[in-house]
Motif scaffolding. Structure first.
Motif: not given
Length: 85
Positions: A12-38
């Protein structure tokens, strides 16, 4: 379970651009954040609900934590499928 959520979300993100420009960046940010943060807030939440040392608590934690990495992993595949390359 992760793939059941991550692959349709990636498509959905790739095909329909769901979430605009911020959603893929936010998902990547949660992926690269250090686990100790949460780690501490998640532990406190799990303790308050009584899910520490419970199999369901562990399964719930994995279901919540893994879709971000699955989405990042499935992005290339979904881009090829959606764009027909």
């Amino acid at each position: 379970m992760t793939l059941l959520v991550a692959v349709p979300a990636s498509y959905a993100i790739v095909r329909f651009r769901a979430g605009g420009r911020w959603l893929p960046s936010w998902i990547l940010g949660t992926y690269v954040a250090p686990p100790i943060v949460i780690s501490v807030p998640v532990f406190m939440l799990m303790r308050s609900v009584g899910l520490v040392d419970q199999p369901f608590g562990l399964a719930l934690l994995h279901m919540v934590a893994n879709p971000a990495s699955g989405r990042v992993d499935a992005h290339g595949l979904c881009a090829q499928l959606a764009l027909g390359n």
